[in-house]
Design a protein around this motif. Structure first.
Motif, short mmCIF file in Angstrom:
data_model
loop_
_atom_site.label_atom_id
_atom_site.label_comp_id
_atom_site.label_asym_id
_atom_site.label_seq_id
_atom_site.Cartn_x
_atom_site.Cartn_y
_atom_site.Cartn_z
N ASN A 6 33.27 44.49 38.42
CA ASN A 6 33.94 44.71 39.70
C ASN A 6 35.12 43.75 39.87
O ASN A 6 36.19 44.15 40.32
N CYS A 8 36.88 42.38 37.47
CA CYS A 8 37.92 42.85 36.55
C CYS A 8 38.69 44.03 37.13
O CYS A 8 39.92 44.10 37.04
N ARG A 9 37.97 44.94 37.75
CA ARG A 9 38.60 46.12 38.37
C ARG A 9 39.51 45.68 39.51
O ARG A 9 40.65 46.14 39.62
N ARG A 11 41.00 42.79 39.87
CA ARG A 11 42.18 42.11 39.31
C ARG A 11 43.15 43.11 38.71
O ARG A 11 44.36 42.96 38.81
N ARG A 12 42.64 44.14 38.10
CA ARG A 12 43.48 45.16 37.47
C ARG A 12 44.21 46.00 38.53
O ARG A 12 45.37 46.35 38.37
N ASP A 13 43.51 46.31 39.63
CA ASP A 13 44.06 47.21 40.66
C ASP A 13 44.56 46.42 41.87
O ASP A 13 44.28 46.78 43.02
N GLN A 14 45.34 45.38 41.64
CA GLN A 14 45.85 44.55 42.72
C GLN A 14 46.81 45.31 43.62
O GLN A 14 47.53 46.19 43.18
N LYS A 19 49.76 40.94 43.93
CA LYS A 19 50.61 40.67 42.76
C LYS A 19 51.67 39.63 43.09
O LYS A 19 51.93 38.72 42.29
N TRP A 22 50.02 36.21 43.47
CA TRP A 22 49.54 35.73 42.18
C TRP A 22 50.69 35.14 41.36
O TRP A 22 50.54 34.12 40.68
N ARG A 37 41.54 34.42 40.94
CA ARG A 37 41.58 35.58 41.83
C ARG A 37 40.33 36.41 41.69
O ARG A 37 39.70 36.44 40.64
N GLN A 38 39.98 37.06 42.78
CA GLN A 38 38.82 37.94 42.86
C GLN A 38 37.55 37.25 42.36
O GLN A 38 36.90 37.68 41.43
#
Length: 130
Positions: A6, A8-9, A11-14, A19, A22, A37-38
């Protein structure tokens, strides 16, 4: 729920605001403080965490409208873990990223400038010598 997957998801879908922030805080760019983050804390995922400053930065966008009670409960839970929670609107980060970074640094520096609490001086008593 798999917290690693979750996180990872997330962080990927920021979001665009995530963004943007970050880019400002990654790799110790903001005052030398390390941010993650996350980060899973209890049953929540904190947007940005600075362990050294015990600070959580939460970005609030349109999805937070009408959820003030939920956000207040979430903040209260995160504070129980010893964190200060700073909530920034997405518009602040997107419209004035430098100002948002200054807001974060101000909180981090404020925490660092707290006076040290020293133990009271030892009462003067008889000295022992060998």
């Amino acid at each position: 729920m798999d917290t690693t997957a979750n996180a990872c998801r997330l962080r990927r879908d920021q979001t665009l605001a995530e963004k943007t922030l970050w880019k400002l805080v990654r790799n110790r760019r903001l005052g030398g403080f390390r941010f993650l983050r996350q980060v899973p804390i209890d049953r929540y995922f904190a947007d940005f965490v600075c362990e050294a400053g015990k600070l959580i930065v939460e970005l609030d966008g349109a999805s937070h409208e009408g959820r003030e009670d939920y956000d207040a409960c979430r903040t209260q839970t995160l504070e129980l873990f010893g964190y200060v929670v700073l909530r920034l609107p997405n518009e602040r980060v997107l419209g004035d990223p430098g100002g948002a970074a200054e807001d974060i640094l101000a909180v981090l520096r404020l925490d660092r400038l707290k006076p040290l609490t020293l133990p009271p001086p030892a009462a003067a008593g008889p000295s022992l010598s060998l």
